[in-house]
Design a protein around this motif. Structure first.
Motif, PDB file in Angstrom:
ATOM      1  N   GLN A   1      43.958  40.804  41.807  1.00  0.00           N
ATOM      2  CA  GLN A   1      44.059  41.405  43.140  1.00  0.00           C
ATOM      3  C   GLN A   1      44.345  40.278  44.109  1.00  0.00           C
ATOM      4  OE1 GLN A   1      40.777  43.953  44.257  1.00  0.00           O
ATOM      5  NE2 GLN A   1      41.238  43.809  46.432  1.00  0.00           N
ATOM      6  N   ALA A   2      45.398  40.401  44.893  1.00  0.00           N
ATOM      7  CA  ALA A   2      45.818  39.291  45.748  1.00  0.00           C
ATOM      8  C   ALA A   2      44.818  39.003  46.848  1.00  0.00           C
ATOM      9  CB  ALA A   2      47.198  39.596  46.354  1.00  0.00           C
ATOM     10  N   THR A   3      44.390  40.045  47.555  1.00  0.00           N
ATOM     11  CA  THR A   3      43.467  39.877  48.683  1.00  0.00           C
ATOM     12  C   THR A   3      42.529  41.075  48.740  1.00  0.00           C
ATOM     13  OG1 THR A   3      44.993  40.966  50.215  1.00  0.00           O
ATOM     14  CG2 THR A   3      45.133  38.559  50.056  1.00  0.00           C
ATOM     15  N   PRO A   4      41.382  40.938  49.409  1.00  0.00           N
ATOM     16  CA  PRO A   4      40.512  42.103  49.580  1.00  0.00           C
ATOM     17  C   PRO A   4      41.243  43.228  50.307  1.00  0.00           C
ATOM     18  CG  PRO A   4      39.359  40.083  50.157  1.00  0.00           C
ATOM     19  CD  PRO A   4      40.793  39.711  49.972  1.00  0.00           C
ATOM     20  N   ILE A   5      40.908  44.464  49.948  1.00  0.00           N
ATOM     21  CA  ILE A   5      41.531  45.629  50.573  1.00  0.00           C
ATOM     22  C   ILE A   5      40.763  45.958  51.844  1.00  0.00           C
ATOM     23  CG2 ILE A   5      42.163  48.056  50.262  1.00  0.00           C
ATOM     24  CD1 ILE A   5      42.188  47.498  47.230  1.00  0.00           C
ATOM     25  N   LEU A   6      41.458  45.979  52.962  1.00  0.00           N
ATOM     26  CA  LEU A   6      40.827  46.206  54.254  1.00  0.00           C
ATOM     27  C   LEU A   6      40.689  47.700  54.520  1.00  0.00           C
ATOM     28  CD1 LEU A   6      42.706  43.519  56.376  1.00  0.00           C
ATOM     29  CD2 LEU A   6      40.495  43.317  55.214  1.00  0.00           C
ATOM     30  N   PRO A   7      39.614  48.114  55.196  1.00  0.00           N
ATOM     31  CA  PRO A   7      39.401  49.536  55.472  1.00  0.00           C
ATOM     32  C   PRO A   7      40.423  50.081  56.466  1.00  0.00           C
ATOM     33  CG  PRO A   7      37.753  48.203  56.582  1.00  0.00           C
ATOM     34  CD  PRO A   7      38.505  47.276  55.691  1.00  0.00           C
ATOM     35  N   GLY A   8      40.828  51.340  56.235  1.00  0.00           N
ATOM     36  CA  GLY A   8      41.713  52.008  57.159  1.00  0.00           C
ATOM     37  C   GLY A   8      43.118  51.469  57.206  1.00  0.00           C
ATOM     38  N   GLY A   9      43.491  50.642  56.264  1.00  0.00           N
ATOM     39  CA  GLY A   9      44.826  50.039  56.289  1.00  0.00           C
ATOM     40  C   GLY A   9      45.750  50.671  55.276  1.00  0.00           C
ATOM     41  N   LEU A  10      46.752  49.877  54.877  1.00  0.00           N
ATOM     42  CA  LEU A  10      47.755  50.362  53.933  1.00  0.00           C
ATOM     43  C   LEU A  10      47.283  50.300  52.488  1.00  0.00           C
ATOM     44  CD1 LEU A  10      50.930  48.709  55.514  1.00  0.00           C
ATOM     45  CD2 LEU A  10      50.112  51.068  55.773  1.00  0.00           C
ATOM     46  N   GLY A  11      46.093  49.778  52.257  1.00  0.00           N
ATOM     47  CA  GLY A  11      45.585  49.680  50.891  1.00  0.00           C
ATOM     48  C   GLY A  11      46.012  48.398  50.215  1.00  0.00           C
ATOM     49  N   GLY A  12      45.667  48.310  48.960  1.00  0.00           N
ATOM     50  CA  GLY A  12      45.989  47.119  48.184  1.00  0.00           C
ATOM     51  C   GLY A  12      46.254  47.479  46.739  1.00  0.00           C
ATOM     52  N   ARG A  13      46.595  46.466  45.989  1.00  0.00           N
ATOM     53  CA  ARG A  13      47.044  46.647  44.611  1.00  0.00           C
ATOM     54  C   ARG A  13      46.114  45.908  43.663  1.00  0.00           C
ATOM     55  NH1 ARG A  13      52.950  44.368  42.755  1.00  0.00           N
ATOM     56  NH2 ARG A  13      53.129  45.434  40.725  1.00  0.00           N
ATOM     57  N   VAL A  14      45.707  46.575  42.573  1.00  0.00           N
ATOM     58  CA  VAL A  14      44.887  45.968  41.531  1.00  0.00           C
ATOM     59  C   VAL A  14      45.590  46.167  40.198  1.00  0.00           C
ATOM     60  CG1 VAL A  14      42.669  45.947  40.342  1.00  0.00           C
ATOM     61  CG2 VAL A  14      42.758  46.435  42.800  1.00  0.00           C
ATOM     62  N   ILE A  15      45.771  45.083  39.450  1.00  0.00           N
ATOM     63  CA  ILE A  15      46.412  45.148  38.135  1.00  0.00           C
ATOM     64  C   ILE A  15      45.397  44.717  37.085  1.00  0.00           C
ATOM     65  CG2 ILE A  15      48.241  44.246  36.656  1.00  0.00           C
ATOM     66  CD1 ILE A  15      49.940  43.849  39.137  1.00  0.00           C
ATOM     67  N   VAL A  16      45.234  45.545  36.069  1.00  0.00           N
ATOM     68  CA  VAL A  16      44.314  45.249  34.969  1.00  0.00           C
ATOM     69  C   VAL A  16      45.139  45.129  33.696  1.00  0.00           C
ATOM     70  CG1 VAL A  16      42.323  46.017  33.635  1.00  0.00           C
ATOM     71  CG2 VAL A  16      42.460  46.521  36.091  1.00  0.00           C
ATOM     72  N   GLU A  17      44.971  44.004  33.004  1.00  0.00           N
ATOM     73  CA  GLU A  17      45.679  43.765  31.743  1.00  0.00           C
ATOM     74  C   GLU A  17      44.683  43.744  30.610  1.00  0.00           C
ATOM     75  OE1 GLU A  17      48.604  40.386  29.678  1.00  0.00           O
ATOM     76  OE2 GLU A  17      47.938  40.190  31.758  1.00  0.00           O
ATOM     77  N   ALA A  18      45.043  44.371  29.480  1.00  0.00           N
ATOM     78  CA  ALA A  18      44.129  44.442  28.340  1.00  0.00           C
ATOM     79  C   ALA A  18      44.900  44.216  27.051  1.00  0.00           C
ATOM     80  CB  ALA A  18      43.410  45.785  28.305  1.00  0.00           C
ATOM     81  N   GLU A  19      44.148  43.792  26.053  1.00  0.00           N
ATOM     82  CA  GLU A  19      44.711  43.557  24.729  1.00  0.00           C
ATOM     83  C   GLU A  19      44.663  44.857  23.953  1.00  0.00           C
ATOM     84  OE1 GLU A  19      42.618  41.227  21.376  1.00  0.00           O
ATOM     85  OE2 GLU A  19      43.764  39.714  22.486  1.00  0.00           O
ATOM     86  N   ALA A  20      45.813  45.299  23.417  1.00  0.00           N
ATOM     87  CA  ALA A  20      45.848  46.584  22.724  1.00  0.00           C
ATOM     88  C   ALA A  20      47.080  46.672  21.846  1.00  0.00           C
ATOM     89  CB  ALA A  20      45.826  47.734  23.714  1.00  0.00           C
ATOM     90  N   PRO A  21      46.958  46.522  20.517  1.00  0.00           N
ATOM     91  CA  PRO A  21      48.080  46.797  19.625  1.00  0.00           C
ATOM     92  C   PRO A  21      48.513  48.251  19.778  1.00  0.00           C
ATOM     93  CG  PRO A  21      46.311  45.643  18.483  1.00  0.00           C
ATOM     94  CD  PRO A  21      45.778  46.060  19.815  1.00  0.00           C
ATOM     95  N   ALA A  22      49.732  48.543  19.381  1.00  0.00           N
ATOM     96  CA  ALA A  22      50.294  49.879  19.598  1.00  0.00           C
ATOM     97  C   ALA A  22      49.417  50.978  19.021  1.00  0.00           C
ATOM     98  CB  ALA A  22      51.699  49.944  18.996  1.00  0.00           C
ATOM     99  N   ALA A  23      48.777  50.745  17.885  1.00  0.00           N
ATOM    100  CA  ALA A  23      47.965  51.776  17.247  1.00  0.00           C
ATOM    101  C   ALA A  23      46.712  52.098  18.039  1.00  0.00           C
ATOM    102  CB  ALA A  23      47.581  51.329  15.838  1.00  0.00           C
ATOM    103  N   ALA A  24      46.334  51.217  18.993  1.00  0.00           N
ATOM    104  CA  ALA A  24      45.072  51.402  19.710  1.00  0.00           C
ATOM    105  C   ALA A  24      45.251  52.054  21.063  1.00  0.00           C
ATOM    106  CB  ALA A  24      44.380  50.046  19.880  1.00  0.00           C
ATOM    107  N   VAL A  25      46.471  52.494  21.403  1.00  0.00           N
ATOM    108  CA  VAL A  25      46.697  53.007  22.753  1.00  0.00           C
ATOM    109  C   VAL A  25      47.044  54.490  22.752  1.00  0.00           C
ATOM    110  CG1 VAL A  25      47.351  50.777  23.696  1.00  0.00           C
ATOM    111  CG2 VAL A  25      49.114  52.223  22.678  1.00  0.00           C
TER     112      VAL A  25
END
Length: 305
Positions: A256-280
């Motif tokens: 997450q680049a910066t904290p998400i401020l209240p009442g604004g345009l929002g923010g972006r959170v990216i979560v990456e995980a380990e997962a072979p094709a058979a596990a998704v």
């Protein structure tokens, strides 16, 4: 060099040229001053007060190397008598008040401290008659073990550093994914799940967009989050991705680049995980939470392409 000489040399290197001494209050001889030598060489060199024509006796609890006594300007002392564990000194009349002479003794055993250094300070009349010197002995073997332990730790740290450098030397972008076999011929595929995500009410948080991605070994979710007006800023500190049975994917990174401020345009959170094709196969639930507060957001019906 014979092995015994190497051991003595190592001991001398570890303890230094001289071992510092610290006086103690108690002694076994009435009126004598007690000095304790530290094997680590902490503190300062002990001063010993001597006077012309008066005897000062140093009593050691360890046998001395009688031939290795070093006394600065020895010719200015009328008596330097070295015994098995004693040293008697009498300055001559050629010494004057304020003169200082360095005295170094060596001990016969292989324990540390191997040497002791004193500073003889000339006083007109107040010579110290008797001084007891005690060694807080430590064997050379304990220092050798410390050296072995330190070398092992250095090797471990070097290995860890080499691993980290190697990881950072891998190029980014598609080249990095190809080097690490992160791509198959299908490449990276993604899908928009904004309308399909089941949203669990949270403390003033809601998801405004949701995209998921998959490569041959990794999955990622890209979530847009807004914070209601009047609340505190929010920053994701951790995440879990679970299937219906409660099994978790191994989360590798929460970005997450910066904290998400209240009442604004929002923010972006990216979560990456380990997962072979058979596990998704999914569906999964994604939970995000902040570091120092109770606010979290849970999103269900998460699938990957």
């Amino acid at each position: 060099m014979p092995p015994s000489s190497r051991v003595v040399l190592l001991g001398l290197l570890l303890v230094g040229n001289a071992v510092a001494a610290q006086p103690e209050a108690s002694s076994s001889v009435p009126g004598a001053r007690r000095i304790e030598l530290s094997p680590e060489g902490t503190g300062g060199v002990s001063e010993v007060v001597v006077s012309p024509g008066l005897s000062t006796m140093l009593l050691f609890d360890s046998e001395l190397q009688r031939e290795s006594i070093v006394l600065e300007d020895r010719q200015r002392f009328s008596l330097v008598d070295v015994g098995q564990a004693t040293l008697r000194i009498v300055p001559s009349a050629s010494t004057t008040p304020g003169d200082r002479f360095k005295l170094m003794v060596r001990f016969r055993s292989g324990s540390a401290p191997s040497t002791a250094v004193f500073l003889l300070k000339v006083h007109p009349a107040k010579a110290e008659a008797t001084i007891e010197v005690y060694r807080n002995q430590r064997t050379i073997e304990t220092y050798q073990q410390e050296v072995r332990d330190a070398r092992a730790e250095v090797l471990r740290c070097k290995g860890e550093l080499a691993r980290m450098v190697s990881e950072h030397e891998v190029p980014g972008g598609l080249t990095g994914l190809l080097i690490q076999d992160g791509l198959d011929p299908g490449g990276v595929v993604g899908q928009v799940l904004t309308k399909d995500i089941a949203k669990t009410p949270a403390s003033g948080l809601w998801a405004t967009s949701f995209n998921s991605y998959r490569s041959s070994k990794l999955v990622a979710v890209d979530v847009g989050i807004e914070v209601k007006s009047g609340a505190l800023p929010w920053r994701a500190e951790g995440a879990t991705i679970k299937d219906r049975s409660g099994q978790e994917l191994k989360v590798l990174n929460v970005w997450q680049a910066t904290p998400i401020l209240p009442g604004g345009l929002g923010g972006r959170v990216i979560v990456e995980a380990e997962a072979p094709a058979a596990a998704v196969q999914g569906p999964f639930s994604l939970k995000l939470w902040e570091a120092d507060g109770p606010r979290s957001i849970t999103l269900g019906n998460v699938t990957f392409p």
